[in-house]
Design a protein around this motif. Structure first.
Motif, PDB file in Angstrom:
ATOM      1  N   GLY A 146       0.805  -1.220   0.000  1.00 27.86           N
ATOM      2  CA  GLY A 146       0.000   0.000   0.000  1.00 27.86           C
ATOM      3  C   GLY A 146       0.833   1.263   0.000  1.00 27.86           C
ATOM      4  N   GLY A 147       2.111   1.136  -0.335  1.00 29.07           N
ATOM      5  CA  GLY A 147       3.006   2.279  -0.415  1.00 29.07           C
ATOM      6  C   GLY A 147       4.190   1.925  -1.281  1.00 29.07           C
ATOM      7  N   ILE A 148       5.001   2.917  -1.592  1.00 27.57           N
ATOM      8  CA  ILE A 148       6.163   2.708  -2.437  1.00 27.57           C
ATOM      9  C   ILE A 148       7.383   2.431  -1.558  1.00 27.57           C
ATOM     10  CG2 ILE A 148       7.654   3.680  -4.213  1.00 27.57           C
ATOM     11  CD1 ILE A 148       4.791   3.174  -5.140  1.00 27.57           C
ATOM     12  N   SER A 149       7.930   1.241  -1.674  1.00 26.17           N
ATOM     13  CA  SER A 149       9.132   0.878  -0.922  1.00 26.17           C
ATOM     14  C   SER A 149      10.311   1.704  -1.420  1.00 26.17           C
ATOM     15  CB  SER A 149       9.432  -0.610  -1.107  1.00 26.17           C
ATOM     16  OG  SER A 149      10.755  -0.917  -0.703  1.00 26.17           O
ATOM     17  N   LYS A 150      11.067   2.277  -0.493  1.00 25.21           N
ATOM     18  CA  LYS A 150      12.249   3.032  -0.889  1.00 25.21           C
ATOM     19  C   LYS A 150      13.395   2.114  -1.317  1.00 25.21           C
ATOM     20  CE  LYS A 150      11.433   7.204   1.843  1.00 25.21           C
ATOM     21  NZ  LYS A 150      12.024   8.149   2.825  1.00 25.21           N
ATOM     22  N   ASN A 151      13.324   0.845  -0.953  1.00 27.87           N
ATOM     23  CA  ASN A 151      14.351  -0.094  -1.393  1.00 27.87           C
ATOM     24  C   ASN A 151      14.139  -0.531  -2.839  1.00 27.87           C
ATOM     25  OD1 ASN A 151      14.250  -0.573   1.767  1.00 27.87           O
ATOM     26  ND2 ASN A 151      16.250  -1.275   1.049  1.00 27.87           N
ATOM     27  N   SER A 152      12.875  -0.744  -3.223  1.00 27.21           N
ATOM     28  CA  SER A 152      12.584  -1.254  -4.564  1.00 27.21           C
ATOM     29  C   SER A 152      11.996  -0.201  -5.498  1.00 27.21           C
ATOM     30  CB  SER A 152      11.601  -2.427  -4.476  1.00 27.21           C
ATOM     31  OG  SER A 152      10.337  -1.977  -4.011  1.00 27.21           O
ATOM     32  N   SER A 153      11.615   0.976  -4.936  1.00 19.92           N
ATOM     33  CA  SER A 153      10.949   2.040  -5.704  1.00 19.92           C
ATOM     34  C   SER A 153       9.663   1.547  -6.357  1.00 19.92           C
ATOM     35  CB  SER A 153      11.885   2.625  -6.771  1.00 19.92           C
ATOM     36  OG  SER A 153      13.033   3.188  -6.174  1.00 19.92           O
ATOM     37  N   SER A 154       8.994   0.604  -5.705  1.00 19.55           N
ATOM     38  CA  SER A 154       7.762   0.049  -6.259  1.00 19.55           C
ATOM     39  C   SER A 154       6.842  -0.390  -5.121  1.00 19.55           C
ATOM     40  CB  SER A 154       8.084  -1.143  -7.168  1.00 19.55           C
ATOM     41  OG  SER A 154       6.904  -1.701  -7.719  1.00 19.55           O
ATOM     42  N   ASN A 155       5.575  -0.634  -5.478  1.00 19.46           N
ATOM     43  CA  ASN A 155       4.620  -1.203  -4.529  1.00 19.46           C
ATOM     44  C   ASN A 155       4.344  -2.676  -4.830  1.00 19.46           C
ATOM     45  OD1 ASN A 155       3.323  -0.675  -6.932  1.00 19.46           O
ATOM     46  ND2 ASN A 155       1.527   0.304  -6.024  1.00 19.46           N
ATOM     47  N   LEU A 156       5.212  -3.273  -5.652  1.00 21.72           N
ATOM     48  CA  LEU A 156       5.038  -4.674  -6.024  1.00 21.72           C
ATOM     49  C   LEU A 156       6.384  -5.387  -5.990  1.00 21.72           C
ATOM     50  CD1 LEU A 156       3.158  -6.926  -7.256  1.00 21.72           C
ATOM     51  CD2 LEU A 156       3.914  -6.107  -9.501  1.00 21.72           C
ATOM     52  N   TYR A 157       6.432  -6.516  -5.283  1.00 21.86           N
ATOM     53  CA  TYR A 157       7.582  -7.419  -5.340  1.00 21.86           C
ATOM     54  C   TYR A 157       7.153  -8.658  -6.120  1.00 21.86           C
ATOM     55  CZ  TYR A 157      10.586  -5.123  -1.826  1.00 21.86           C
ATOM     56  OH  TYR A 157      11.396  -4.248  -1.147  1.00 21.86           O
TER      57      TYR A 157
END
Length: 458
Positions: A146-157
């Motif tokens: 539900g947010g943008i991960s600063k590690n992956s720059s995405s909301n989807l792994y």
């Protein structure tokens, strides 16, 4: 399966944080993806660059030709879309399969080893921390955030080799009732969404229904002090920052760098090596404990968990330190409930006890403002200075007498002002704050960039 025999997926409300993760998922599955959203944002711009055709007018004529075959097209919509929406009704009249986002997420989630993270606060931070830990391990994961991960720059792994699926279990509209988790997390059950549940007891029953859907021999991990009914087939664990009776609790906590915390974790029959979080806020220590508990129950080694968390950078809009240099501090947060505001501001005050805190707050929803007006007032009084914006309506129509002016009158504070969004940048510049925080779940996020730029230039 929702993806069987599908060629295309059309999203109504594609720019929402949850919707966009699903849209990206279907792109990864080789489907043609397109959609509508009300406004262009940085996120919709990124989706367009990723190959998703997006338009911003509600006209059925704009639906691309390849999305007009009801036998080969799935339509997914968000509950925020009004019933009179032209495109939504075009698809319904045309015999398409039209489902809510929660149904689509459930059909994906329930095919794997689902980990559902629920709670009126903390879902995004816990889910993103957990996804980062799992991604750093040999177990891997797929995750809808539900947010943008600063590690992956995405909301989807995405990890095709992993059967683990992490997803936020959203209580709004009882969306989490579509999920059948192997492991569930419940971080909080505070009163919220009373437009849906009407009473606190109904909200509690909603969470207990979600818990009852945990799979056979599954596990529940919840914050210490919560007392939900738990089925006999579910094993229960608790976590806490400061309650040593909890199964997972922090110990030997001390500052780590300028903003973070270092601590050990006492777990069942085990003491973890020191966890060193880079991200600020005691609330994030608590969120980390929930993620640690899940990862430990999945069999991930404590050393792997500790290393992953030492490299964790946080989530955009969750205690998001945008500027911290030369005496200028700007922190942005998604806090939009009185309990969240209180927790966020408590953490800010603990880190910067001698600074004057100026806060921008944009209330989210007329019903939430009405139902918790007194609680909002008390939480916002923790600020030294308040810049209050008009209510962001999202899916709602105005309610007579429920305004930001009504809320402002309840707030006992000398330095407070009510402004329009057009006035925001000018008012902030005039006040020239030493420590600024912005809070809210509406379009206040569109000011994060301009505010950061002004802070760095001044």
């Amino acid at each position: 399966m929702i993806w069987a025999n599908l060629e295309s997926v059309y999203f109504i409300g594609v720019g929402g944080i949850g919707m966009s993760a699903l849209a990206r998922y279907f792109v990864s599955q080789g489907k043609a993806v397109a959609g509508y959203d009300r406004v262009s944002t940085a996120l919709t711009d990124k989706l367009s660059r990723e190959g998703i055709d997006i338009h911003f007018e509600d006209r059925s004529q704009l639906i691309p030709k390849e999305f007009r075959n009801p036998d080969r097209t799935l339509v997914i919509y968000t509950p925020a879309v009004p019933e009179k929406h032209q495109q939504l009704n075009y698809f319904r009249r045309g015999g398409f399969r039209v489902i809510k986002r929660s149904v689509a997420l459930g059909e994906v989630f329930n095919t794997g080893r689902g980990i559902g993270v629920a709670g009126t606060h903390g879902k995004t931070s816990i889910s993103t921390m957990l996804a980062h830990i799992l991604h750093s391990s040999t177990l891997g994961c797929n995750a809808f955030l539900g947010g943008i991960s600063k590690n992956s720059s995405s909301n989807l792994y995405l990890d095709p080799a992993s059967k683990v699926i992490v997803a936020e279990a959203d209580e709004y509209d009882r969306s989490f009732h579509t999920l059948l988790p192997e492991i569930a997390v419940v971080s909080s059950m505070d009163a919220d969404h009373l437009d849906i549940y009407h009473t606190v007891e109904n909200l509690r029953l909603g969470f207990e229904t979600f818990i009852s859907q945990i799979r056979e021999k599954g596990k529940l991990i919840h914050k210490f002090g919560l007392t939900p009914a738990v089925p006999y087939h579910v094993e229960r664990f608790t976590y806490s920052v400061d309650q040593k009776e909890a199964d997972y609790h922090a110990d030997s906590m001390e500052p780590n760098g300028l903003l973070g915390y270092a601590f050990t974790v006492v777990a069942p029959n085990l003491v973890f090596p020191t966890i060193k979080l880079q991200i600020p806020g005691l609330l994030n220590v608590e969120n980390a404990l929930a993620a640690i508990a899940v990862a430990h129950q999945l069999g991930i080694a404590p050393e792997t968990i500790a290393l992953a968390l030492s490299e964790y950078k946080g989530v955009e809009r969750r205690f998001d330190v945008r500027v911290c240099c030369d005496g200028a501090i700007y922190i942005d947060d998604y806090a939009h409930h009185p309990t969240e505001i209180k927790a966020f501001l408590s953490s800010v005050k603990a880190l910067f006890p001698h600074k004057k805190i100026t806060g921008i707050f944009q209330p989210h929803l007329f019903t939430r403002t009405r139902d918790f007006a007194d609680e909002f007032a008390r939480s916002l009084e923790m600020l030294d200075e308040l810049i209050l914006m008009e209510i962001y309506p999202a899916r709602e129509e105005p309610i007579p007498g429920v305004t930001s002016g009504m809320l402002l009158e309840k707030i006992r504070m000398d330095e407070k002002v009510l402004i329009s969004r057009e006035q925001l940048l000018r008012v902030v510049k005039e006040r020239n704050p030493e420590l600024l925080v912005s809070m809210g779940a509406g379009d206040i996020n569109q000011f994060r960039g301009p505010l950061k730029e002004w802070f760095l230039r001044r």
